[in-house]
Write a protein that holds these residues in place. Structure first.
Motif, PDB file in Angstrom:
ATOM      1  N   PRO A  67       0.827  -1.206   0.000  1.00  0.00           N
ATOM      2  CA  PRO A  67       0.000   0.000   0.000  1.00  0.00           C
ATOM      3  C   PRO A  67       0.866   1.264   0.000  1.00  0.00           C
ATOM      4  O   PRO A  67       1.815   1.371   0.763  1.00  0.00           O
ATOM      5  CB  PRO A  67      -0.796  -0.120   1.311  1.00  0.00           C
ATOM      6  CG  PRO A  67      -0.868  -1.585   1.556  1.00  0.00           C
ATOM      7  CD  PRO A  67       0.447  -2.139   1.072  1.00  0.00           C
ATOM      8  N   GLY A  68       0.518   2.184  -0.903  1.00  0.00           N
ATOM      9  CA  GLY A  68       1.280   3.421  -1.012  1.00  0.00           C
ATOM     10  C   GLY A  68       2.378   3.378  -2.045  1.00  0.00           C
ATOM     11  O   GLY A  68       2.913   4.424  -2.427  1.00  0.00           O
ATOM     12  N   SER A  69       2.734   2.186  -2.529  1.00  0.00           N
ATOM     13  CA  SER A  69       3.761   2.081  -3.564  1.00  0.00           C
ATOM     14  C   SER A  69       3.145   2.418  -4.921  1.00  0.00           C
ATOM     15  O   SER A  69       1.928   2.309  -5.113  1.00  0.00           O
ATOM     16  CB  SER A  69       4.361   0.678  -3.587  1.00  0.00           C
ATOM     17  OG  SER A  69       3.391  -0.263  -4.015  1.00  0.00           O
ATOM     18  N   ALA A  72       0.604  -0.065  -6.484  1.00  0.00           N
ATOM     19  CA  ALA A  72      -0.475  -0.582  -5.639  1.00  0.00           C
ATOM     20  C   ALA A  72      -1.851  -0.135  -6.114  1.00  0.00           C
ATOM     21  O   ALA A  72      -2.785  -0.942  -6.172  1.00  0.00           O
ATOM     22  CB  ALA A  72      -0.252  -0.161  -4.192  1.00  0.00           C
ATOM     23  N   ALA A  73      -1.999   1.136  -6.430  1.00  0.00           N
ATOM     24  CA  ALA A  73      -3.307   1.644  -6.854  1.00  0.00           C
ATOM     25  C   ALA A  73      -3.779   0.950  -8.126  1.00  0.00           C
ATOM     26  O   ALA A  73      -4.958   0.601  -8.256  1.00  0.00           O
ATOM     27  CB  ALA A  73      -3.243   3.152  -7.058  1.00  0.00           C
ATOM     28  N   ARG A  97      -4.021   2.650   9.366  1.00  0.00           N
ATOM     29  CA  ARG A  97      -4.529   3.537   8.314  1.00  0.00           C
ATOM     30  C   ARG A  97      -4.303   2.962   6.917  1.00  0.00           C
ATOM     31  O   ARG A  97      -5.070   3.250   5.992  1.00  0.00           O
ATOM     32  CB  ARG A  97      -3.894   4.920   8.413  1.00  0.00           C
ATOM     33  CG  ARG A  97      -2.400   4.965   8.197  1.00  0.00           C
ATOM     34  CD  ARG A  97      -1.858   6.388   8.311  1.00  0.00           C
ATOM     35  NE  ARG A  97      -0.417   6.431   8.130  1.00  0.00           N
ATOM     36  CZ  ARG A  97       0.464   6.216   9.095  1.00  0.00           C
ATOM     37  NH1 ARG A  97       0.040   5.971  10.327  1.00  0.00           N
ATOM     38  NH2 ARG A  97       1.763   6.271   8.851  1.00  0.00           N
ATOM     39  N   GLN A  98      -3.259   2.157   6.751  1.00  0.00           N
ATOM     40  CA  GLN A  98      -3.012   1.543   5.444  1.00  0.00           C
ATOM     41  C   GLN A  98      -4.130   0.574   5.086  1.00  0.00           C
ATOM     42  O   GLN A  98      -4.571   0.520   3.938  1.00  0.00           O
ATOM     43  CB  GLN A  98      -1.658   0.828   5.456  1.00  0.00           C
ATOM     44  CG  GLN A  98      -0.461   1.754   5.579  1.00  0.00           C
ATOM     45  CD  GLN A  98       0.827   0.975   5.771  1.00  0.00           C
ATOM     46  OE1 GLN A  98       1.047   0.374   6.817  1.00  0.00           O
ATOM     47  NE2 GLN A  98       1.673   0.976   4.756  1.00  0.00           N
ATOM     48  N   ARG A 101      -7.348   2.625   4.229  1.00  0.00           N
ATOM     49  CA  ARG A 101      -7.311   3.235   2.889  1.00  0.00           C
ATOM     50  C   ARG A 101      -7.619   2.221   1.802  1.00  0.00           C
ATOM     51  O   ARG A 101      -8.373   2.506   0.861  1.00  0.00           O
ATOM     52  CB  ARG A 101      -5.942   3.871   2.657  1.00  0.00           C
ATOM     53  CG  ARG A 101      -5.712   5.155   3.463  1.00  0.00           C
ATOM     54  CD  ARG A 101      -4.267   5.596   3.363  1.00  0.00           C
ATOM     55  NE  ARG A 101      -4.012   6.794   4.163  1.00  0.00           N
ATOM     56  CZ  ARG A 101      -2.805   7.235   4.469  1.00  0.00           C
ATOM     57  NH1 ARG A 101      -1.726   6.577   4.053  1.00  0.00           N
ATOM     58  NH2 ARG A 101      -2.660   8.326   5.200  1.00  0.00           N
ATOM     59  N   ARG A 105     -10.958   1.943  -0.774  1.00  0.00           N
ATOM     60  CA  ARG A 105     -10.810   1.878  -2.234  1.00  0.00           C
ATOM     61  C   ARG A 105     -11.503   0.653  -2.810  1.00  0.00           C
ATOM     62  O   ARG A 105     -11.923   0.652  -3.973  1.00  0.00           O
ATOM     63  CB  ARG A 105      -9.323   1.846  -2.615  1.00  0.00           C
ATOM     64  CG  ARG A 105      -8.559   3.102  -2.302  1.00  0.00           C
ATOM     65  CD  ARG A 105      -7.135   2.998  -2.833  1.00  0.00           C
ATOM     66  NE  ARG A 105      -7.125   3.068  -4.274  1.00  0.00           N
ATOM     67  CZ  ARG A 105      -6.588   4.054  -4.984  1.00  0.00           C
ATOM     68  NH1 ARG A 105      -6.008   5.062  -4.375  1.00  0.00           N
ATOM     69  NH2 ARG A 105      -6.614   4.040  -6.288  1.00  0.00           N
TER      70      ARG A 105
END
Length: 271
Positions: A67-69, A72-73, A97-98, A101, A105
């Motif tokens: 997550p956040g890389s 990832a999205a 929080r990861q 999020r 999504r």
């Protein structure tokens, strides 16, 4: 069915994924993270999306990128809602929080999430992560990264972290976590010994890197004949005499012992 084996396969090798699907694992994990080189991420995502566009013969989880890389999205957008995806495994989760999020999504898809704890910080936050969101259905350790983060040389140095994660999962009402992979796929004797140790710590089942590891893991985690006989004795005694009692062999039977016996028998009745 309670899963005991999770077989990893690299997402950029569709032929290996196809073999994994018929290898006998309870769950197949298609890996888009560590097993895939940076220049192969896009291909791995596309190949996985094509394969999982329809239901599969066994549950399939996808280990997306952290997550956040950057990737990832795109992973979540392409895969979360596919009919062949039974779960998303989130690597390198270190904070609640990861999870939140990712859950937001993927809320429309409703895909179950599983967090992998791979650093000292993640272990410290284990219970907070385990209770971060209702979409989270399980937690587990990523021991290769954790070992490097802690500078641990002896395998026993991970036992505190292992117990911490087992307790966090139970406290959060989640299933017992599976063990991390045994990295030497030829060391089946070492795998069996490691599984026995993991079972004693409270783990249930294990991730695998090769199909040859699957029967070893399953044998290690299924109840033995003696354990089944002892569980049946406890259930029969509890049915005959309500309340706590001491069996002729000296075992004390109470509600906790009966619950443990029922879990043992339930595990043995897996399809």
């Amino acid at each position: 069915m309670t899963p005991l084996t999770w077989l990893y396969a690299p997402g950029d090798r569709p032929e290996r994924v196809a073999k994994a699907l018929v290898a006998g694992a309870d769950v197949v994990v298609v890996d888009l993270e560590d097993a895939v080189a940076p220049d192969r991420k896009e291909y791995a995502r596309a190949a996985t999306a094509e394969l999982l566009g329809e239901p599969q013969p066994v549950p399939v989880h996808v280990r997306v990128n952290a997550p956040g890389s950057p990737p990832a999205a795109a992973d979540l957008a392409a895969l979360a809602a596919l009919p062949g995806v039974s779960g998303l495994r989130l690597p390198k989760v270190a904070a609640p929080r990861q999870v939140v999020r990712v859950a937001r999504r993927t809320a429309r898809a409703g895909t179950p999430l599983y967090a992998l704890l791979e650093t000292a910080l993640a272990v410290e936050h284990a219970h907070a992560i385990a209770t971060a969101h209702p979409a989270l259905r399980g937690i587990a350790l990523g021991e290769t990264d954790l070992r490097a983060d802690l500078g641990v040389r002896d395998d026993r140095g991970l036992d505190w972290s292992r117990s911490r994660v087992v307790v966090a999962a139970r406290a959060a009402g989640l299933p017992p976590p599976p063990q991390s992979v045994h990295p030497d796929v030829r060391d089946l004797e070492g795998l069996a010994a490691s599984c026995a140790h993991g079972r004693a710590l409270g783990f249930l089942g294990r991730a695998a890197l090769h199909p040859r590891q699957l029967p070893v893991i399953e044998r290690a985690y299924l109840p033995t004949r003696r354990e089944l006989e002892e569980a049946e004795t406890v259930i029969e005694a509890a049915a005959a005499v309500p309340g706590a009692q001491v069996l002729p062999d000296g075992r004390f039977v109470d509600a906790a012992a009966v619950a443990a016996a029922r879990r043992t028998l339930s595990l043995a009745r897996r399809p």
